[in-house]
Design a protein around this motif. Structure first.
Motif, short mmCIF file in Angstrom:
data_model
loop_
_atom_site.label_atom_id
_atom_site.label_comp_id
_atom_site.label_asym_id
_atom_site.label_seq_id
_atom_site.Cartn_x
_atom_site.Cartn_y
_atom_site.Cartn_z
N ARG A 175 4.88 1.48 -11.35
CA ARG A 175 4.08 1.08 -12.49
C ARG A 175 4.40 -0.35 -12.93
O ARG A 175 3.52 -1.14 -13.23
N GLN A 179 0.82 -1.19 0.00
CA GLN A 179 0.00 0.00 0.00
C GLN A 179 0.87 1.26 0.00
O GLN A 179 0.57 2.25 -0.67
N PHE A 189 2.02 2.33 -3.34
CA PHE A 189 0.85 2.79 -4.08
C PHE A 189 0.51 4.24 -3.71
O PHE A 189 0.33 5.10 -4.57
N MET A 213 3.13 6.85 -4.92
CA MET A 213 2.92 7.18 -6.33
C MET A 213 1.82 8.23 -6.48
O MET A 213 1.98 9.23 -7.16
N TYR A 214 0.71 8.00 -5.81
CA TYR A 214 -0.41 8.94 -5.90
C TYR A 214 -0.04 10.31 -5.34
O TYR A 214 -0.42 11.35 -5.89
N THR A 226 1.95 12.28 -7.81
CA THR A 226 1.07 12.80 -8.87
C THR A 226 0.23 13.96 -8.38
O THR A 226 0.07 14.97 -9.07
N LYS A 242 7.85 6.56 -9.83
CA LYS A 242 6.55 6.20 -10.39
C LYS A 242 6.67 5.07 -11.41
O LYS A 242 5.84 4.17 -11.46
#
Lengths: 137, 137
Positions: B119, B30, B33, B36-37, B40, B115
């Motif tokens: 991915r 998590q 994850f 990464m968010y 962004t 990132k």
DNA sequence: AGATGAACATGATGTTCATCA
DNA sequence: TGATGAACATCATGTTCATCT
């Protein structure tokens, strides 16, 4: 006197566990994933634990996933505790007599239901992952 | 006298941690994850931590995923520690003066690289999940 | 009170040791 | 020695408490 079934006890215990700490809901757990596979393996092949481990390691080698021995056994024990599988102990004759444990589905309905449950979670997880790709790339 | 950069120290620490216990490689964490968010979000919007949390909870509500407050903050701290983000402290005037922390990318290259890494792991995970569906249903 | 941060608690899972045939 | 099982250790992550403006 009210009788309490095994199933009820398990249901309660699982429910209690669920509410001790609320999971955030991010993807799903390896354990559930393995349990699903072990049910399917039991449906289709006759393998004992160690063979299942080897098979899964081979299957997922190229994807970089190498399940642990203990995770397999714990998953099998889970499936037995929840009344989905049962053990079939057998003696493998050889240089040294060797006890191995095969498995058998004892509740097809439950097995099917469990797999469906995991399937839903897999679908949900794929949605999360696809959304992440869309949002971040 | 040999100088040791922050980056080297971090790299070593991460390396040490990685080798303490070898992960089995099942899906991803998590934390990655969220990081990464958060990268962004920092690239595209100007939000402080709590706002990011709310935004992500809204985004994923329908998918049954509700990230925790502490996971968001820990992820942000991770990104700062690894030299990808930096804090931008600001005072939000209102009834009560309120300190909030915005973020800024300080190393675009590193951010992009991180990132990309995640991915790849997402792609791998999707493969695992699709295989599972194929194998079990 | 809202935002942040740290300490703590627990669950998930990997590693090591024990047992048994 | 190969298969199984349990104890243990550690990491990932959720909950609680503290702090600051």
């Amino acid at each position: 006197m009210a009788t309490v079934t095994e199933a009820q006890i398990r249901a309660k215990r699982e429910n209690d566990q669920e509410h001790k700490r609320t999971p955030s809901g991010f993807l799903f757990k390896q354990r559930a994933f393995l349990k699903m596979y072990l049910i399917t393996l039991t449906e289709n092949k006759r393998l004992y634990g160690h063979e299942m481990l080897d098979l899964l390691r081979n299957e997922f080698r190229s994807l970089g996933y190498r399940p642990t021995r203990s995770e397999i056994y714990k998953s099998l024990h889970d499936l037995i505790d929840t009344g989905i599988l049962e053990e079939v102990v057998e003696i493998k004759e050889g240089l040294k007599r060797q006890k191995v444990i095969y498995y058998r589905i004892i509740n097809k309905q439950k097995a099917k239901k469990y797999k469906e449950l995991v399937r839903e979670d897999i679908d949900r997880s794929i949605k999360i992952l696809n959304k992440a790709i869309k949002d971040n790339f």
